[in-house]
Design a protein around this motif. Structure first.
Motif, PDB file in Angstrom:
ATOM      1  N   GLU A 162       0.817  -1.214   0.000  1.00  0.00           N
ATOM      2  CA  GLU A 162       0.000   0.000   0.000  1.00  0.00           C
ATOM      3  C   GLU A 162       0.853   1.268   0.000  1.00  0.00           C
ATOM      4  O   GLU A 162       0.344   2.373  -0.218  1.00  0.00           O
ATOM      5  CB  GLU A 162      -0.963   0.021   1.188  1.00  0.00           C
ATOM      6  N   ASP A 163       2.164   1.118   0.247  1.00  0.00           N
ATOM      7  CA  ASP A 163       3.065   2.273   0.209  1.00  0.00           C
ATOM      8  C   ASP A 163       3.635   2.528  -1.184  1.00  0.00           C
ATOM      9  O   ASP A 163       4.391   3.484  -1.383  1.00  0.00           O
ATOM     10  CB  ASP A 163       4.241   2.063   1.185  1.00  0.00           C
ATOM     11  N   ALA A 164       3.298   1.679  -2.154  1.00  0.00           N
ATOM     12  CA  ALA A 164       3.782   1.900  -3.524  1.00  0.00           C
ATOM     13  C   ALA A 164       3.236   3.223  -4.046  1.00  0.00           C
ATOM     14  O   ALA A 164       2.040   3.497  -3.951  1.00  0.00           O
ATOM     15  CB  ALA A 164       3.349   0.743  -4.415  1.00  0.00           C
ATOM     16  N   GLN A 165       4.121   4.043  -4.593  1.00  0.00           N
ATOM     17  CA  GLN A 165       3.728   5.377  -5.043  1.00  0.00           C
ATOM     18  C   GLN A 165       4.773   5.934  -5.991  1.00  0.00           C
ATOM     19  O   GLN A 165       5.825   5.329  -6.217  1.00  0.00           O
ATOM     20  CB  GLN A 165       3.604   6.317  -3.837  1.00  0.00           C
ATOM     21  N   ALA A 166       4.472   7.087  -6.562  1.00  0.00           N
ATOM     22  CA  ALA A 166       5.448   7.762  -7.424  1.00  0.00           C
ATOM     23  C   ALA A 166       6.646   8.200  -6.590  1.00  0.00           C
ATOM     24  O   ALA A 166       6.510   8.546  -5.409  1.00  0.00           O
ATOM     25  CB  ALA A 166       4.793   8.968  -8.091  1.00  0.00           C
ATOM     26  N   LEU A 167       7.825   8.170  -7.217  1.00  0.00           N
ATOM     27  CA  LEU A 167       9.057   8.569  -6.546  1.00  0.00           C
ATOM     28  C   LEU A 167       9.626   9.821  -7.193  1.00  0.00           C
ATOM     29  O   LEU A 167       9.372  10.115  -8.360  1.00  0.00           O
ATOM     30  CB  LEU A 167      10.086   7.436  -6.617  1.00  0.00           C
ATOM     31  N   LEU A 168      10.398  10.551  -6.409  1.00  0.00           N
ATOM     32  CA  LEU A 168      11.089  11.743  -6.900  1.00  0.00           C
ATOM     33  C   LEU A 168      12.564  11.411  -7.103  1.00  0.00           C
ATOM     34  O   LEU A 168      13.180  10.764  -6.261  1.00  0.00           O
ATOM     35  CB  LEU A 168      10.955  12.887  -5.891  1.00  0.00           C
ATOM     36  N   PHE A 169      13.116  11.850  -8.237  1.00  0.00           N
ATOM     37  CA  PHE A 169      14.530  11.615  -8.543  1.00  0.00           C
ATOM     38  C   PHE A 169      15.194  12.926  -8.937  1.00  0.00           C
ATOM     39  O   PHE A 169      14.607  13.749  -9.645  1.00  0.00           O
ATOM     40  CB  PHE A 169      14.685  10.615  -9.696  1.00  0.00           C
ATOM     41  N   ASP A 170      16.412  13.117  -8.486  1.00  0.00           N
ATOM     42  CA  ASP A 170      17.195  14.296  -8.845  1.00  0.00           C
ATOM     43  C   ASP A 170      18.619  13.848  -9.161  1.00  0.00           C
ATOM     44  O   ASP A 170      19.400  13.550  -8.257  1.00  0.00           O
ATOM     45  CB  ASP A 170      17.196  15.306  -7.684  1.00  0.00           C
ATOM     46  N   VAL A 171      18.943  13.752 -10.450  1.00  0.00           N
ATOM     47  CA  VAL A 171      20.286  13.364 -10.871  1.00  0.00           C
ATOM     48  C   VAL A 171      21.209  14.561 -10.681  1.00  0.00           C
ATOM     49  O   VAL A 171      21.054  15.586 -11.333  1.00  0.00           O
ATOM     50  CB  VAL A 171      20.307  12.915 -12.342  1.00  0.00           C
ATOM     51  N   THR A 172      22.162  14.444  -9.778  1.00  0.00           N
ATOM     52  CA  THR A 172      23.026  15.576  -9.429  1.00  0.00           C
ATOM     53  C   THR A 172      24.428  15.469 -10.006  1.00  0.00           C
ATOM     54  O   THR A 172      25.192  16.431  -9.947  1.00  0.00           O
ATOM     55  CB  THR A 172      23.136  15.708  -7.894  1.00  0.00           C
ATOM     56  N   GLU A 173      24.782  14.286 -10.526  1.00  0.00           N
ATOM     57  CA  GLU A 173      26.140  14.116 -11.034  1.00  0.00           C
ATOM     58  C   GLU A 173      26.168  13.029 -12.098  1.00  0.00           C
ATOM     59  O   GLU A 173      25.573  11.956 -11.933  1.00  0.00           O
ATOM     60  CB  GLU A 173      27.077  13.722  -9.882  1.00  0.00           C
ATOM     61  N   ARG A 174      26.841  13.330 -13.206  1.00  0.00           N
ATOM     62  CA  ARG A 174      27.109  12.331 -14.243  1.00  0.00           C
ATOM     63  C   ARG A 174      28.569  12.429 -14.628  1.00  0.00           C
ATOM     64  O   ARG A 174      29.049  13.510 -14.944  1.00  0.00           O
ATOM     65  CB  ARG A 174      26.239  12.562 -15.485  1.00  0.00           C
ATOM     66  N   THR A 175      29.267  11.308 -14.601  1.00  0.00           N
ATOM     67  CA  THR A 175      30.659  11.277 -15.029  1.00  0.00           C
ATOM     68  C   THR A 175      30.848  10.068 -15.946  1.00  0.00           C
ATOM     69  O   THR A 175      29.923   9.277 -16.141  1.00  0.00           O
ATOM     70  CB  THR A 175      31.629  11.149 -13.833  1.00  0.00           C
ATOM     71  N   ASP A 176      32.053   9.938 -16.481  1.00  0.00           N
ATOM     72  CA  ASP A 176      32.345   8.790 -17.332  1.00  0.00           C
ATOM     73  C   ASP A 176      32.425   7.494 -16.532  1.00  0.00           C
ATOM     74  O   ASP A 176      32.472   6.412 -17.117  1.00  0.00           O
ATOM     75  CB  ASP A 176      33.659   9.006 -18.085  1.00  0.00           C
TER      76      ASP A 176
END
Length: 545
Positions: free
Chosen positions: A264-278
């Protein structure tokens, strides 16, 4: 799963949250456009994409929203920026997690695999860790099937012995005064022990780079304690990593596995990609209902994933929580995972349970996902197209998965095989299936039918919990052995007390002996239950006969 409590509930949340700084550690390698690489599967991908497009025209998302009418819930190509370039990458020039230091046998060699390279790990006479190519130069027999004699690794086929640097020091069949050929040596690999994990450097061309060995700050903090387990799993390491960086599936797949996961806790999630490297990516995530992203996730090449959280309590003390996943590719369709959950604030309940209890619970979690992930592995191999042709990634649940597969696009050309978002390279050779798996602890192999033979508990099958985890864990092996000994002893006592109860004439003695028998039977039940918890797979209720 109980150790995931800080990541999946808001029980421990305070008003103040802190996150580690995001400092790129290395200079990115030079890049080149992915368009310069011809994709041999391009035609098939296009045909498959057209088929999917027709399917999308009629597909619906919950609430009756047509996919072609509104793309707002789907992850588009433009939403992961800067990932269309290839980077210089060589999978051998990395450190791979081999084993937990505490579980390495001291009296036997251990056979392990990294991608398609088989290695053998052992402790020599001076207490040093040694790692060789897992084959004898004589006739290619597995050295991991051998034994340790006077600190030397002996091949049990003809008795050749090797020491520290891989030099052959004994060949029993040589004539007297004959010299051992210089070519009779084994290829060695550099290994290091860091924070309780043994890492191996796979390159023979490039010297080991100690700066690439991961260092986990939380595990070095005063008072930090962890529960670590090892699991061998029957699917590709990229599918395993994908699963581990997917918090959206936890409430559904692991519903009521412990006190935290509830469907019952399944829900939409929030994501914030703060870093991308090789070398990977990082960011924060959280539940939409909480309107915050308190969890910090980082993936770093080649196969390290960590999920951290910092919580400040009412006294202003910062408590650190970590979920660390070290995923080693161990051959086509196989992987070995080292899981380490730890924190500086211990849950009181953990003091009342033995470690093997948490280990078997972790096994249950992986068994709940095993059917899905094994079928996913099978479909990827069968369809032979990149994941963008097969997956429907949603912004509010699959952001990390898309990031990972697009990172694979950048580096997959430097791996033996890979499944990327837009690219794919299949294994050039079919996987070798070993009917007599090598590398088990010698003493264990001698005392238990670990290679199949009697019963199902010890059958050489990665779907079997005993073979998947217990043979790799000293704690659980000792627990199973102890419970088996107690069960045999209690069975004997119950049999004797029952016989005496039949023979004696006094009512008081009969009653006492029958009570003793009852207590023994109860003990036998407890022992049998504990053994089953460590060796029997979890089966969902609706699948049980």
């Amino acid at each position: 799963m109980s150790l995931l409590l800080p990541f999946t509930t808001d029980t421990f949340l305070s008003k103040t949250l802190h996150f580690p700084p995001l400092n790129p550690k290395r200079t990115p390698p030079r890049t080149r456009s992915i368009l310069s690489i011809l994709d041999p599967h391009h035609k098939k991908q296009s045909q498959f994409k057209n088929q999917l497009a027709k399917t999308h025209a009629t597909a619906e998302i919950s609430g009756g929203l047509s996919v072609e009418d509104d793309q707002s819930v789907l992850l588009g190509e433009e939403q992961v920026r800067g990932l269309r370039d290839l980077v210089d990458y060589d999978w051998t020039e990395e450190w791979y997690p081999l084993y937990l230091t505490q579980n390495i046998p001291v009296d036997a060699p251990l056979g392990l695999t990294v991608f398609d390279k088989q290695v053998v790990l052992y402790i020599d006479g001076s207490g040093e860790l040694r790692c060789y190519e897992d084959r004898c130069p004589h006739r290619l027999a597995k050295l991991s099937e051998g034994q340790i004699i006077d600190g030397r690794l002996e091949c049990l086929y003809h008795g050749w012995q090797f020491e520290g640097t891989g030099k052959c020091v004994k060949i029993p069949q040589l004539p007297a005064k004959a010299k051992i050929p210089q070519s009779a040596c084994v290829k060695t690999y550099e290994v290091r022990d860091s924070q309780g994990v043994v890492w191996v450097w796979m390159s023979h061309k490039t010297p080991p780079n100690p700066n690439k060995i991961p260092w986990f700050e939380n595990f070095a903090r005063p008072g930090f304690q962890d529960i670590s387990t090892t699991h061998e799993l029957p699917y590709d390491h990229s599918i395993l990593l994908e699963n581990l960086m997917d918090p959206a599936h936890v409430p559904i797949s692991h519903d009521r596995t412990d006190w935290t996961a509830k469907r019952e806790d399944a829900q939409a999630l929030l994501f914030d990609v703060t870093e991308r490297t090789d070398r990977g990516f990082a960011g924060r995530w959280g539940r939409e209902n909480d309107k915050s992203t308190p969890n910090f996730l980082r993936f770093e090449a080649p196969c390290v994933l960590q999920n951290n959280r910092e919580i400040v309590d009412e006294n202003g003390v910062t408590n650190y929580f970590s979920g660390l996943f070290l995923c080693r590719p161990s051959g086509q369709g196989k992987s070995m995972l080292i899981v380490r959950f730890g924190n500086t604030k211990q849950t009181p309940l953990t003091k009342f349970f033995p470690k093997w209890y948490f280990h078997q619970n972790a096994g249950k979690v992986f068994e709940q996902d095993m059917g899905f992930l094994s079928s996913q592995n099978e479909i990827l191999m069968k369809e032979k197209v990149p994941t963008k042709e097969l997956y429907i990634n949603i912004k509010s649940s699959d952001t990390w998965v898309a990031e990972y597969r697009k990172w694979m696009d950048k580096v997959g050309h430097g791996m033996p095989y890979h499944f990327g978002h837009s690219t794919i390279s299949l294994p050039e050779e079919q996987a070798v299936v070993e009917h007599a798996p090598a590398g088990l602890v010698a003493s264990l192999s001698a005392t238990l039918p670990a290679k199949g033979g009697l019963g199902d508990m010890y059958a050489p099958n990665l779907a079997n919990r005993y073979f998947r985890h217990v043979v790799h864990c000293k704690e659980c092996r000792s627990a199973v052995k102890a419970f088996e000994s107690w069960r045999k002893t209690l069975s004997l006592v119950a049999l004797v007390s029952t016989g005496l109860a039949i023979l004696v004439s006094g009512k008081q003695w009969k009653a006492l002996l029958l009570v003793s028998t009852s207590l023994c039977l109860a003990g036998i039940y407890v022992c049998s239950t504990a053994i089953a918890m460590n060796t029997t797979n979890f089966i969902r209720t609706h699948r049980r006969l």
